[in-house]
Design a protein around this motif. Structure first.
Motif, PDB file in Angstrom:
ATOM      1  N   ILE A   1      -6.725 -84.496 -78.883  1.00 34.81           N
ATOM      2  CA  ILE A   1      -6.370 -83.809 -80.131  1.00 34.81           C
ATOM      3  C   ILE A   1      -6.750 -82.337 -80.060  1.00 34.81           C
ATOM      4  O   ILE A   1      -5.981 -81.448 -80.459  1.00 34.81           O
ATOM      5  N   TRP A   2      -7.941 -82.054 -79.518  1.00 34.28           N
ATOM      6  CA  TRP A   2      -8.413 -80.670 -79.427  1.00 34.28           C
ATOM      7  C   TRP A   2      -7.507 -79.844 -78.509  1.00 34.28           C
ATOM      8  O   TRP A   2      -7.141 -78.704 -78.840  1.00 34.28           O
ATOM      9  N   ALA A   3      -7.129 -80.397 -77.364  1.00 28.12           N
ATOM     10  CA  ALA A   3      -6.257 -79.671 -76.430  1.00 28.12           C
ATOM     11  C   ALA A   3      -4.891 -79.396 -77.062  1.00 28.12           C
ATOM     12  O   ALA A   3      -4.336 -78.290 -76.919  1.00 28.12           O
ATOM     13  N   TYR A   4      -4.339 -80.387 -77.758  1.00 25.98           N
ATOM     14  CA  TYR A   4      -3.041 -80.202 -78.402  1.00 25.98           C
ATOM     15  C   TYR A   4      -3.108 -79.129 -79.489  1.00 25.98           C
ATOM     16  O   TYR A   4      -2.244 -78.244 -79.564  1.00 25.98           O
ATOM     17  N   ILE A   5      -4.146 -79.192 -80.321  1.00 26.95           N
ATOM     18  CA  ILE A   5      -4.247 -78.248 -81.437  1.00 26.95           C
ATOM     19  C   ILE A   5      -4.495 -76.835 -80.936  1.00 26.95           C
ATOM     20  O   ILE A   5      -3.935 -75.863 -81.466  1.00 26.95           O
ATOM     21  N   ILE A   6      -5.317 -76.670 -79.903  1.00 25.20           N
ATOM     22  CA  ILE A   6      -5.558 -75.335 -79.361  1.00 25.20           C
ATOM     23  C   ILE A   6      -4.257 -74.729 -78.859  1.00 25.20           C
ATOM     24  O   ILE A   6      -3.952 -73.544 -79.102  1.00 25.20           O
ATOM     25  N   GLY A   7      -3.457 -75.515 -78.140  1.00 28.92           N
ATOM     26  CA  GLY A   7      -2.176 -75.008 -77.673  1.00 28.92           C
ATOM     27  C   GLY A   7      -1.243 -74.632 -78.809  1.00 28.92           C
ATOM     28  O   GLY A   7      -0.573 -73.588 -78.763  1.00 28.92           O
ATOM     29  N   GLN A   8      -1.198 -75.466 -79.848  1.00 32.90           N
ATOM     30  CA  GLN A   8      -0.331 -75.178 -80.985  1.00 32.90           C
ATOM     31  C   GLN A   8      -0.812 -73.964 -81.770  1.00 32.90           C
ATOM     32  O   GLN A   8      -0.004 -73.137 -82.220  1.00 32.90           O
ATOM     33  N   VAL A   9      -2.124 -73.836 -81.935  1.00 34.72           N
ATOM     34  CA  VAL A   9      -2.669 -72.694 -82.674  1.00 34.72           C
ATOM     35  C   VAL A   9      -2.360 -71.393 -81.947  1.00 34.72           C
ATOM     36  O   VAL A   9      -1.999 -70.382 -82.572  1.00 34.72           O
ATOM     37  N   CYS A  10      -2.495 -71.381 -80.641  1.00 36.19           N
ATOM     38  CA  CYS A  10      -2.181 -70.173 -79.871  1.00 36.19           C
ATOM     39  C   CYS A  10      -0.716 -69.794 -80.049  1.00 36.19           C
ATOM     40  O   CYS A  10      -0.376 -68.607 -80.188  1.00 36.19           O
ATOM     41  N   GLY A  11       0.167 -70.800 -80.055  1.00 36.46           N
ATOM     42  CA  GLY A  11       1.582 -70.514 -80.272  1.00 36.46           C
ATOM     43  C   GLY A  11       1.867 -70.005 -81.671  1.00 36.46           C
ATOM     44  O   GLY A  11       2.687 -69.097 -81.859  1.00 36.46           O
ATOM     45  N   VAL A  12       1.169 -70.539 -82.671  1.00 36.31           N
ATOM     46  CA  VAL A  12       1.389 -70.115 -84.053  1.00 36.31           C
ATOM     47  C   VAL A  12       0.855 -68.711 -84.284  1.00 36.31           C
ATOM     48  O   VAL A  12       1.503 -67.874 -84.931  1.00 36.31           O
ATOM     49  N   VAL A  13      -0.336 -68.419 -83.752  1.00 30.02           N
ATOM     50  CA  VAL A  13      -0.943 -67.096 -83.947  1.00 30.02           C
ATOM     51  C   VAL A  13      -0.060 -66.003 -83.363  1.00 30.02           C
ATOM     52  O   VAL A  13       0.043 -64.898 -83.912  1.00 30.02           O
TER      53      VAL A  13
ATOM     54  N   MET B   1     -19.496 -81.684 -82.012  1.00 31.79           N
ATOM     55  CA  MET B   1     -19.847 -81.370 -80.626  1.00 31.79           C
ATOM     56  C   MET B   1     -18.892 -82.042 -79.654  1.00 31.79           C
ATOM     57  O   MET B   1     -18.513 -81.459 -78.622  1.00 31.79           O
ATOM     58  N   THR B   2     -18.469 -83.254 -79.976  1.00 32.09           N
ATOM     59  CA  THR B   2     -17.582 -83.990 -79.067  1.00 32.09           C
ATOM     60  C   THR B   2     -16.197 -83.383 -79.028  1.00 32.09           C
ATOM     61  O   THR B   2     -15.621 -83.192 -77.952  1.00 32.09           O
ATOM     62  N   ILE B   3     -15.642 -83.047 -80.188  1.00 31.82           N
ATOM     63  CA  ILE B   3     -14.272 -82.528 -80.208  1.00 31.82           C
ATOM     64  C   ILE B   3     -14.192 -81.121 -79.633  1.00 31.82           C
ATOM     65  O   ILE B   3     -13.162 -80.730 -79.079  1.00 31.82           O
ATOM     66  N   THR B   4     -15.267 -80.346 -79.733  1.00 30.68           N
ATOM     67  CA  THR B   4     -15.261 -78.992 -79.183  1.00 30.68           C
ATOM     68  C   THR B   4     -15.813 -78.931 -77.768  1.00 30.68           C
ATOM     69  O   THR B   4     -15.887 -77.845 -77.189  1.00 30.68           O
ATOM     70  N   SER B   5     -16.216 -80.068 -77.220  1.00 31.83           N
ATOM     71  CA  SER B   5     -16.730 -80.156 -75.840  1.00 31.83           C
ATOM     72  C   SER B   5     -17.995 -79.333 -75.643  1.00 31.83           C
ATOM     73  O   SER B   5     -18.269 -78.851 -74.532  1.00 31.83           O
ATOM     74  N   ILE B   6     -18.783 -79.157 -76.699  1.00 29.56           N
ATOM     75  CA  ILE B   6     -20.057 -78.430 -76.553  1.00 29.56           C
ATOM     76  C   ILE B   6     -21.099 -79.349 -75.929  1.00 29.56           C
ATOM     77  O   ILE B   6     -21.647 -79.057 -74.864  1.00 29.56           O
ATOM     78  N   GLY B   7     -21.392 -80.448 -76.599  1.00 28.49           N
ATOM     79  CA  GLY B   7     -22.261 -81.470 -76.031  1.00 28.49           C
ATOM     80  C   GLY B   7     -23.671 -81.010 -75.713  1.00 28.49           C
ATOM     81  O   GLY B   7     -24.023 -80.800 -74.565  1.00 28.49           O
TER      82      GLY B   7
END
Length: 305
Positions: free
Chosen positions: A209-221, A178-184
């Motif tokens: 970490i979540w913001a960095y990975i989301i940006g990288q995943v979008c670039g990879v996809v 919940m914390t890493i996905t900002s659901i809470g």
């Protein structure tokens, strides 16, 4: 434990595994004495230290069975000794080398490997944060109020769920996700100043970490299917050109049909550009492999070997 068994098997295999010979290129050293000496002078000490906590726990267990059980302080010391197992992380270089060889052999897309790496990082971060969050409550004094006490009061349920280690870990992992996905959802909350500091630190680290990975995943996809993406971009540019220049409807249809029918031709041009980067010998090998399906049907080419 199972981890100790795996460590023992790994140490035994290290005495039996051949390694590349530094003098004879392309050859492997298979002499048992050389293999054993190389392991003894390299990773044997680190691997032995990583086995130390398991040996101590075994000795304390035998002492408890023969005489009396270890004190609480001794149990805490044994748990702290498990940190020594982190010494085996220094051997990750071997894992990276093996992973590189596997990638060269399998030819797996780098984009897919990057996605697997990103999801592995997320899983590892959630695991570490869950261990930290659960350990904060487990290591607190009995008279100190923790998030486990608050959760028990709010939700109730079986008391064993709030004392069993596996249950506490599952709740901590739930909080970490919940914390890493900002659901809470807000059902697990810190109850002391110590827990507030830990929760704030986890939020900052995991949000970054979540913001960095989301940006990288979008670039990879976006690069998983580069030819399709390039073709769609070309078609969009073509449509914009025809709309801007007021091309007739009949010509628009003809142009779109041409680009659709020449899609495979442009892919062949891209492949030719890749082959042009190879050495002449490799170009000949690749060309022979690509034309193997029909070259044996042509007599003067078949007899050239």
């Amino acid at each position: 434990s199972a981890v100790d068994v795996v460590f023992v098997i790994d140490m035994v295999m290290s005495f039996l595994t051949a390694y590349p010979d530094a003098v004879r290129e392309g050859m492997f050293e298979k002499r048992p004495a050389r293999i054993a000496w190389r392991y003894l002078t390299s990773w044997f000490l680190a691997d032995s230290l990583s086995m130390l906590p398991g040996v101590l726990e075994l000795l304390h267990g035998l002492n408890a069975c023969l005489y009396n059980g270890p004190s609480e302080m001794e149990i805490q010391k044994m748990r702290l000794m498990r940190v020594v197992r982190l010494a085996r992380l220094a051997r990750l270089n071997n894992f990276f080398a093996i992973a590189k060889k596997w990638q060269l052999a399998s030819g797996t897309s780098y984009s897919k490997i990057s996605l697997v790496n990103f999801f592995s990082v997320i899983a590892l971060c959630c695991h570490w944060m869950a261990c930290l969050w659960g350990g904060v409550a487990a290591q607190s004094s009995l008279n100190q109020r923790t998030w486990i006490h608050a959760l028990r009061e709010n939700k109730g349920g079986d008391d064993s769920m709030y004392t069993d280690r596996q249950s506490i870990y599952s709740m901590s992992l739930y909080w970490a996700i919940m914390t890493i996905t900002s659901i809470g959802y807000g059902d697990i909350l810190p109850q002391s100043e110590h827990e507030y500091w830990i929760a704030s630190l986890c939020m900052v680290v995991m949000a970054s970490i979540w913001a960095y990975i989301i940006g990288q995943v979008c670039g990879v996809v976006s690069t998983l299917m580069p030819h399709d993406v390039a073709f769609k971009r070309t078609m969009d540019d073509l449509n914009w050109l025809m709309e801007d220049r007021k091309v007739s409807t009949e010509n628009r249809m003809e142009l779109r049909r041409y680009f659709h029918e020449s899609k495979d031709l442009r892919r062949l041009d891209d492949q030719k550009a890749i082959i042009d980067q190879m050495s002449p010998m490799l170009q000949g090998q690749v060309t022979s492999s690509l034309l193997h399906t029909w070259q044996h049907k042509v007599s003067f080419i078949r007899d050239m070997d």
